[in-house]
Motif scaffolding. Structure first.
Motif, mmCIF file in Angstrom:
data_model
loop_
_atom_site.group_PDB
_atom_site.id
_atom_site.type_symbol
_atom_site.label_atom_id
_atom_site.label_comp_id
_atom_site.label_asym_id
_atom_site.label_seq_id
_atom_site.Cartn_x
_atom_site.Cartn_y
_atom_site.Cartn_z
ATOM 1 N N ILE A 98 65.092 16.534 68.478
ATOM 2 C CA ILE A 98 65.397 15.107 68.588
ATOM 3 C C ILE A 98 66.119 14.614 67.337
ATOM 4 O O ILE A 98 67.155 13.940 67.410
ATOM 5 C CB ILE A 98 64.095 14.306 68.824
ATOM 6 N N GLN A 106 61.984 17.849 78.693
ATOM 7 C CA GLN A 106 61.951 16.787 79.703
ATOM 8 C C GLN A 106 60.924 15.717 79.353
ATOM 9 O O GLN A 106 61.189 14.522 79.480
ATOM 10 C CB GLN A 106 61.639 17.386 81.078
ATOM 11 N N ASN A 115 62.197 13.682 76.557
ATOM 12 C CA ASN A 115 63.307 12.833 76.983
ATOM 13 C C ASN A 115 62.820 11.595 77.721
ATOM 14 O O ASN A 115 63.444 10.526 77.652
ATOM 15 C CB ASN A 115 64.258 13.633 77.874
ATOM 16 N N ASN A 137 64.427 9.438 75.395
ATOM 17 C CA ASN A 137 65.734 9.376 76.054
ATOM 18 C C ASN A 137 66.844 9.850 75.098
ATOM 19 O O ASN A 137 67.817 9.152 74.845
ATOM 20 C CB ASN A 137 66.018 7.943 76.525
#
Length: 629
Positions: A569, A596, A599, A603
């Motif tokens: 990230i 996932q 995210n 995001n």
């Protein structure tokens, strides 16, 4: 022709409990030993479980006379080797010679019931004997306190067996894998030299010899005691040592003549005993074993010593000797199993060897395992089942009951020659050369084990080698390999540009492949390494295009932890600040699942940041690459 971009899919979601079950199964039951129970009626299941716990039930019901003939020959052959070796190795451990014979009687019987190897011949071994003697001498003098020293040996054997059996029962056999081949080659060679040096006391007839194990004090003791040298002892020792080494050489050149090296130790004992008896050599400076007590093993559970004063020493001795003997036994069993194309269950072997030593400690035996030399003779003699161990044990029993008075005149110098000839095979120069050619770091581990054993001590040399091996594993974890990928012209294949000269860099792209899990131990290094690559790329940018995309091929990343996810990230955020876009390629299994989940919260990547292959990513993004102004 339009290029198809495939979607990267995640695995089917599983509950945490299901994941834990799979992980525990793969950790502790990789061989899935109970898969044969599926779909079986209850009675059949109990029979299969009994066969698993007691492998003798596998072969005993179908045992035949033809099998027994083969096992009888093999058993008698290894008994001829076990008797002189048992006496010799007991003296190497500073124990009464009779203990070596006791240890060649009960343990083979126990192993024949519980062991899964058809070829393993169990009994005392040189390295474990040396270790036990040297470690216990730190707290007791075997000459001044023989009974106390014997109690410590039995107790250390008990703890060794307890540790070995626990590893098997708890399915923790992977612990012994920390003893790499390089470690064992160096350790065995160093220990073989130390064992041989210790036998120079017997070969020269020296009475006052050092208790230290290092090369320097041993050689110093030899040359400072020249007044104690006995030429009669030296002459006899050299003659029998040459005879034993010659027999070993003949067998190595012609394996069918296995009986030559197998029978040589017993022939040496018989011949030397006759020489001493006929010429009254004990009156000319040649020391002998002396009187051995006739009879079978006596119970020794009352001799186990759990005094807190000595508990630390006996546990440490049991742990070290247990690991070494277990490693040797399992490795030997697997070696001969592969030659005959059958399976040896490592965890089952650990339980068998451990229980064998626990029972042995209660029946006047010290630590035993499967020796390579004895097992090789067993294999070459044509053994078919573990019955050969039973035959060997029965032969030793006859010797204990009837033949003990015959060993009164057996000279110690011949026992020393037998030990030197036996451990000579542990010095594996071709294996060390192969390690040198294959991996210099492994050779360093091998060399450290060898030098540590020779110049410091046997246990410290082993500890140094294991520590270096573990440090190497940690280094590989904290400094994982990353490679720069390029395209092989005319294909959509991307490979390491340093390995494949035809692989060409793609302008505007920095394509990196990670080849290790991403976790808390290596995220700092990975972050610094990627930053350095980008800076180098900025300095040496292509004339037509500037760097716009950093592609991370995650195909080789098997797992990622929370620190690893946080690193990815943060890396993406850093790339955005630099005007670069971070692309992920083929995150597998657990990695995709965690990306996932991250995210959904942060995001931090879109559908256009995830591709199945590097080729698809490059083709899809090439049209967006901007030319340099």
């Amino acid at each position: 022709m339009e290029t198809v971009v495939h979607k990267v899919s995640a695995e089917e979601p599983q509950s945490t409990v299901s994941k834990m079950k799979v992980r525990l199964k793969e950790t502790f039951f990789p061989d899935d030993p109970f898969r044969c129970l599926e779909g079986q009626p209850m009675k059949k299941k109990w029979i299969l479980v009994a066969k698993y716990l007691f492998p003798i039930l596998e072969w005993a019901p179908n045992y035949s006379l033809s099998l027994f003939k083969s096992d009888l020959i093999a058993g008698l052959t290894i008994a001829s080797l076990a008797i002189p070796q048992g006496i010799s190795y007991a003296k190497l451990a500073d124990l009464p010679p009779i203990i070596g014979l006791y240890s060649s009687f009960v343990p083979p019987l126990v192993y024949s019931v519980l062991g899964s190897s058809r070829d393993l011949a169990v009994g005392p071994v040189s390295i474990a004997s040396l270790l036990m003697g040297s470690m216990l001498r730190q707290v007791a003098d075997p000459n001044a306190e023989p009974l106390f020293f014997l109690q410590l040996a039995f107790t250390a054997t008990f703890f060794a067996g307890l540790f070995q059996a626990s590893l098997g029962i708890l399915r923790l056999g992977f612990i012994i894998d920390f003893l790499s081949k390089a470690t064992l080659v160096g350790f065995m060679a160093g220990a073989a030299i130390i064992v041989s040096l210790q036998q120079l006391k017997n070969l020269f007839g020296i009475v006052h010899f050092t208790n230290q194990m290092g090369l320097v004090p041993v050689m110093s003791s030899i040359f400072h005691k020249t007044d104690e040298w006995s030429w009669q002892t030296v002459l006899m020792g050299i003659c029998f040592l040459v005879f034993l080494l010659l027999a070993r050489h003949i067998t190595m050149r012609r394996p069918k003549l296995f009986w030559v090296s197998a029978g040589a130790p017993l022939a040496s004992v018989i011949l030397s005993t006759l020489i001493v008896f006929i010429f009254k050599a004990e009156n000319h400076g040649i020391s002998t074993i002396g009187q051995l007590k006739r009879g079978l093993n006596r119970p020794s559970w009352d001799k186990l010593l759990f005094d807190a004063t000595y508990l630390r020493v006996v546990i440490k001795t049991g742990l070290v000797t247990g690991i070494i003997s277990l490693t040797e036994g399992v490795a030997v069993g697997r070696t001969f199993a592969s030659l005959k194309d059958y399976q040896v269950d490592g965890n089952k072997e650990m339980m068998a060897i451990g229980l064998m030593n626990i029972v042995g400690s209660c029946t006047s035996c010290y630590i035993t395992t499967g020796a390579f030399s004895r097992s090789a003779v067993n294999h070459n003699a044509g053994c078919k089942t573990a019955m050969s161990n039973i035959v060997m044990a029965m032969t030793v029993m006859v010797a204990l009951l009837l033949l003990m008075p015959l060993f009164v005149y057996t000279p110690n110098v011949v026992l020393g020659a037998i030990i030197i000839a036996a451990v000579a095979g542990l010095i594996d120069i071709p294996a060390a050369y192969h390690i040198w050619k294959m991996d210099k770091m492994d050779f360093l581990v091998c060399l450290c084990a060898f030098l540590g054993v020779i110049f410091i001590s046997v246990e410290d040399g082993l500890a140094i080698a294991v520590c270096i091996s573990i440090f190497r594993i940690l280094l590989q974890t904290t400094r994982p390999k990353m490679v720069l990928l390029g395209n092989i012209h005319g294909t959509d294949i991307y490979r390491n540009v340093h390995q494949y000269k035809e692989a060409q860099r793609i302008p505007g792209f920095l394509i990196l492949a990670m080849e290790a899990p991403i976790n808390f131990a290596n995220t700092t290094y990975l972050n610094e390494r990627i930053r350095r690559w980008i800076e180098e790329e900025k300095v040496a940018e292509h004339k037509q295009t500037t760097l716009q995309y950093v592609i991370l091929d995650l195909s080789g990343v098997a797992s990622v932890d929370t620190s690893g996810v946080a690193f990815l990230i943060d890396l993406r955020k850093t790339m955005e600040k630099r005007g670069l876009e971070l692309i992920f390629v083929n995150p597998v299994g657990e990695v995709m699942e965690k990306l996932q989940r991250a995210n959904e919260i942060h995001n931090f990547f879109g559908i256009d940041s995830l591709y199945l292959t590097v080729g698809e990513a490059v083709i899809s993004l090439s049209s967006l690459v901007k030319l340099s102004p």
